[in-house]
Scaffold this motif. Structure first.
Motif, PDB file in Angstrom:
ATOM      1  N   SER A  32      -1.851  26.751 -12.815  1.00 40.26           N
ATOM      2  CA  SER A  32      -2.296  26.118 -14.046  1.00 40.26           C
ATOM      3  C   SER A  32      -3.785  26.317 -14.275  1.00 40.26           C
ATOM      4  O   SER A  32      -4.625  25.813 -13.523  1.00 40.26           O
ATOM      5  CB  SER A  32      -2.000  24.609 -13.994  1.00 40.26           C
ATOM      6  OG  SER A  32      -2.741  23.914 -14.963  1.00 40.26           O
ATOM      7  N   SER A  33      -4.129  27.036 -15.344  1.00 42.44           N
ATOM      8  CA  SER A  33      -5.531  27.147 -15.740  1.00 42.44           C
ATOM      9  C   SER A  33      -6.062  25.808 -16.241  1.00 42.44           C
ATOM     10  O   SER A  33      -7.264  25.533 -16.156  1.00 42.44           O
ATOM     11  CB  SER A  33      -5.684  28.206 -16.833  1.00 42.44           C
ATOM     12  OG  SER A  33      -5.484  29.497 -16.308  1.00 42.44           O
ATOM     13  N   GLY A  34      -5.166  24.971 -16.750  1.00 45.82           N
ATOM     14  CA  GLY A  34      -5.571  23.644 -17.176  1.00 45.82           C
ATOM     15  C   GLY A  34      -6.097  22.817 -16.018  1.00 45.82           C
ATOM     16  O   GLY A  34      -7.047  22.026 -16.180  1.00 45.82           O
ATOM     17  N   THR A  35      -5.500  22.989 -14.845  1.00 49.81           N
ATOM     18  CA  THR A  35      -5.966  22.281 -13.657  1.00 49.81           C
ATOM     19  C   THR A  35      -7.396  22.674 -13.323  1.00 49.81           C
ATOM     20  O   THR A  35      -8.230  21.830 -12.971  1.00 49.81           O
ATOM     21  CB  THR A  35      -5.037  22.577 -12.469  1.00 49.81           C
ATOM     22  OG1 THR A  35      -3.768  21.961 -12.706  1.00 49.81           O
ATOM     23  CG2 THR A  35      -5.607  22.043 -11.172  1.00 49.81           C
ATOM     24  N   SER A  36      -7.717  23.957 -13.436  1.00 46.80           N
ATOM     25  CA  SER A  36      -9.076  24.412 -13.127  1.00 46.80           C
ATOM     26  C   SER A  36     -10.086  23.810 -14.091  1.00 46.80           C
ATOM     27  O   SER A  36     -11.183  23.397 -13.687  1.00 46.80           O
ATOM     28  CB  SER A  36      -9.140  25.941 -13.178  1.00 46.80           C
ATOM     29  OG  SER A  36      -8.243  26.510 -12.251  1.00 46.80           O
ATOM     30  N   ASN A  37      -9.744  23.737 -15.363  1.00 44.49           N
ATOM     31  CA  ASN A  37     -10.678  23.150 -16.318  1.00 44.49           C
ATOM     32  C   ASN A  37     -10.752  21.637 -16.178  1.00 44.49           C
ATOM     33  O   ASN A  37     -11.802  21.037 -16.444  1.00 44.49           O
ATOM     34  CB  ASN A  37     -10.315  23.568 -17.736  1.00 44.49           C
ATOM     35  CG  ASN A  37     -10.672  25.021 -18.002  1.00 44.49           C
ATOM     36  OD1 ASN A  37     -11.611  25.550 -17.407  1.00 44.49           O
ATOM     37  ND2 ASN A  37      -9.925  25.678 -18.867  1.00 44.49           N
ATOM     38  N   LEU A  38      -9.675  21.009 -15.757  1.00 46.10           N
ATOM     39  CA  LEU A  38      -9.752  19.597 -15.411  1.00 46.10           C
ATOM     40  C   LEU A  38     -10.763  19.392 -14.277  1.00 46.10           C
ATOM     41  O   LEU A  38     -11.587  18.470 -14.313  1.00 46.10           O
ATOM     42  CB  LEU A  38      -8.364  19.087 -14.983  1.00 46.10           C
ATOM     43  CG  LEU A  38      -8.204  17.603 -14.669  1.00 46.10           C
ATOM     44  CD1 LEU A  38      -6.761  17.174 -14.887  1.00 46.10           C
ATOM     45  CD2 LEU A  38      -8.603  17.263 -13.227  1.00 46.10           C
ATOM     46  N   LEU A  39     -10.717  20.273 -13.276  1.00 48.66           N
ATOM     47  CA  LEU A  39     -11.675  20.210 -12.170  1.00 48.66           C
ATOM     48  C   LEU A  39     -13.100  20.438 -12.659  1.00 48.66           C
ATOM     49  O   LEU A  39     -14.052  19.835 -12.137  1.00 48.66           O
ATOM     50  CB  LEU A  39     -11.314  21.239 -11.100  1.00 48.66           C
ATOM     51  CG  LEU A  39     -10.122  20.877 -10.209  1.00 48.66           C
ATOM     52  CD1 LEU A  39      -9.650  22.095  -9.419  1.00 48.66           C
ATOM     53  CD2 LEU A  39     -10.486  19.736  -9.258  1.00 48.66           C
ATOM     54  N   SER A  40     -13.275  21.292 -13.660  1.00 51.56           N
ATOM     55  CA  SER A  40     -14.601  21.488 -14.238  1.00 51.56           C
ATOM     56  C   SER A  40     -15.105  20.202 -14.879  1.00 51.56           C
ATOM     57  O   SER A  40     -16.281  19.827 -14.743  1.00 51.56           O
ATOM     58  CB  SER A  40     -14.576  22.616 -15.274  1.00 51.56           C
ATOM     59  OG  SER A  40     -15.843  22.801 -15.865  1.00 51.56           O
ATOM     60  N   GLY A  41     -14.209  19.500 -15.561  1.00 58.97           N
ATOM     61  CA  GLY A  41     -14.577  18.227 -16.164  1.00 58.97           C
ATOM     62  C   GLY A  41     -14.898  17.170 -15.126  1.00 58.97           C
ATOM     63  O   GLY A  41     -15.829  16.371 -15.291  1.00 58.97           O
ATOM     64  N   GLN A  42     -14.131  17.144 -14.044  1.00 58.69           N
ATOM     65  CA  GLN A  42     -14.408  16.194 -12.970  1.00 58.69           C
ATOM     66  C   GLN A  42     -15.736  16.506 -12.289  1.00 58.69           C
ATOM     67  O   GLN A  42     -16.453  15.599 -11.865  1.00 58.69           O
ATOM     68  CB  GLN A  42     -13.266  16.218 -11.952  1.00 58.69           C
ATOM     69  CG  GLN A  42     -11.991  15.575 -12.451  1.00 58.69           C
ATOM     70  CD  GLN A  42     -12.192  14.109 -12.804  1.00 58.69           C
ATOM     71  OE1 GLN A  42     -12.563  13.305 -11.949  1.00 58.69           O
ATOM     72  NE2 GLN A  42     -11.959  13.755 -14.060  1.00 58.69           N
TER      73      GLN A  42
END
Length: 443
Positions: free
Chosen positions: A278-288
């Motif tokens: 999931s690329s969404g997971t990576s961007n969630l991590l960027s937000g975190q």
């Protein structure tokens, strides 16, 4: 004359059918074309003509017509669904969602970009003329030839080989050189993960801690940890389909804030029960990651001050979205030589010229196979533990990106191999090229 009219009518009907079928996708098609053109011109300093003739000659994207402006690019398909990408210094190019104006001016990241006179790869000076007695350079040259063979199929653009911390092979296709920034696509995920390794080494974060997402505290998502996210085993729903309107294409080409989409998804399973890329997971991590800093400049400067510029990756730029978040899933640019520096840092287990940027154990962590990934995935790095490359050592791990961007690290052979291009396996003969490089190393 009648035949000509019939052919013309058929052509119009065919165009109408194509338009109806693909109309919902036009936002994505023109969005991709505008964004890729803008970044390729303003970040990679390529000509618009070369991007059109090489990168955009693929189904659907070739339907778009792009135009360059003073600060970005626009694209449309048959005059429909025009999309605009706007570029800012220090942030790259951002695709503007429909109905929104020019992105707000963001502060510049503070960069320390003083080239070191040391020979490459530790510095930016001329390569040290080193010959290893145990390297068969004729076989090595043949391996490089193989990587560039069948250029219309393999579409290799650059190849670089480091061995024992020395450059032993390097080649570039026409239009590219050692200074040309290359879009790493999902290789950016591995850079993002490394920032978490640095924070862990600094004692600021543990991988078994839970992200601070209030909505998750009300249901079973509260058990998701950073470890689960880095391993793509959070159990959250996500559709990573680039051929349709999906979670990933909506995020990359329609969303203002790319860090939110994954966080809003329901849990399909408990953490560790399934593996779902999931690329969404990576961007969630960027937000975190952003949430860990007291202010935006702290977040903006961290990747550059603690990793990128520290190891001399001065060509590197991680682009941001409309909300100022690093697009950690996809939009990291760096020259082939600088991508190789990233691999070298891992080959030396986090040590750069005597300074330990992350713990040596972090390398073991990211290279440990994740449950249900068939030995192909660790923690935001890909693995060969399951034998995906049958003629290559099982200890290989890599940063991989769309269209065959690779930073391969092979500890048992003290090798880093960087390959960039426009085609991935099986079109690019990754196993054969790597195995030939390895056969050239006689130790």
């Amino acid at each position: 004359m009648k035949l000509l009219k019939r052919l013309l009518l058929l052509g119009v009907l065919a165009l109408a059918v194509i338009s109806i079928i693909n109309y919902p996708k036009l936002n994505i098609i023109s969005g991709y074309a505008a964004k890729n053109m803008a970044s390729s011109v303003y970040v990679a300093h390529r000509s618009a003509e070369s991007v059109t003739e090489q990168d955009h000659k693929v189904p659907l994207i070739e339907l778009a017509t792009t135009e360059i402006s003073d600060n970005g690019a626009s694209a449309a398909v048959w005059g429909l669904k025009e999309r605009i990408a706007h570029c800012q210094d220090g942030h790259g190019c951002t695709l503007v969602p429909d109905g929104h104006g020019t992105p707000a001016v963001k502060p510049l990241p503070q960069r320390t970009q003083s080239p070191s006179p040391e020979p490459y790869p530790w510095g930016h000076g001329p390569v040290k003329d080193t010959l290893f007695a145990h390297v068969d350079y004729q076989l090595l040259e043949a391996a490089v030839d193989l990587a560039f063979a069948e250029p219309q199929v393999q579409r290799t653009r650059t190849l670089l080989v480091l061995h024992k911390n020395h450059l032993i092979a390097e080649r570039y296709a026409e239009g590219f050189d050692k200074d040309t920034p290359i879009l790493g696509w999902s290789m950016t995920k591995s850079v993002l993960a490394t920032l978490y390794g640095i924070l862990e080494h600094q004692g600021k974060l543990g991988m078994n801690e839970r992200p601070n997402i209030p909505e998750w505290q009300q249901d079973n998502r509260k058990d998701i940890t950073f470890d689960h996210l880095l391993r793509m085993q959070s159990g959250l729903a996500w559709d990573e389909d680039y051929s349709s309107i999906s979670d990933v294409t909506e995020m990359l080409f329609l969303d203002m804030d790319m860090t939110k989409k994954q966080a809003e998804k329901e849990a399909l399973a408990a953490p560790t029960e399934i593996w779902n890329y999931s690329s969404g997971t990576s961007n969630l991590l960027s937000g975190q990651l952003r949430n860990l800093f007291n202010d935006y400049p702290g977040y903006l400067n961290f990747p550059y001050s603690q990793l990128i510029d520290k190891i001399g990756m001065h060509s590197m730029l991680i682009e941001t979205d409309m909300s100022g978040n690093f697009v950690g899933s996809s939009y990291g640019w760096a020259s082939t030589r600088d991508w190789a520096r990233f691999g070298l840092l891992y080959l030396n287990r986090g040590n750069w010229k005597g300074e330990q940027l992350f713990s040596p154990q972090w390398v073991d962590y990211i290279a440990k196979p994740t449950l249900h990934s068939d030995g192909e995935y660790g923690a935001h790095f890909w693995l060969n533990a399951g034998g995906k490359y049958p003629d290559v050592p099982l200890d290989l791990y890599s940063a991989n990106g769309y269209q065959g961007q690779y930073v391969f690290i092979i500890p048992s052979k003290e090798l880093v191999v960087v390959r960039t291009g426009l085609a991935e396996a099986p079109d690019f003969k990754a196993n054969e090229v790597l195995s030939q490089i390895i056969r050239a190393i006689k130790n």
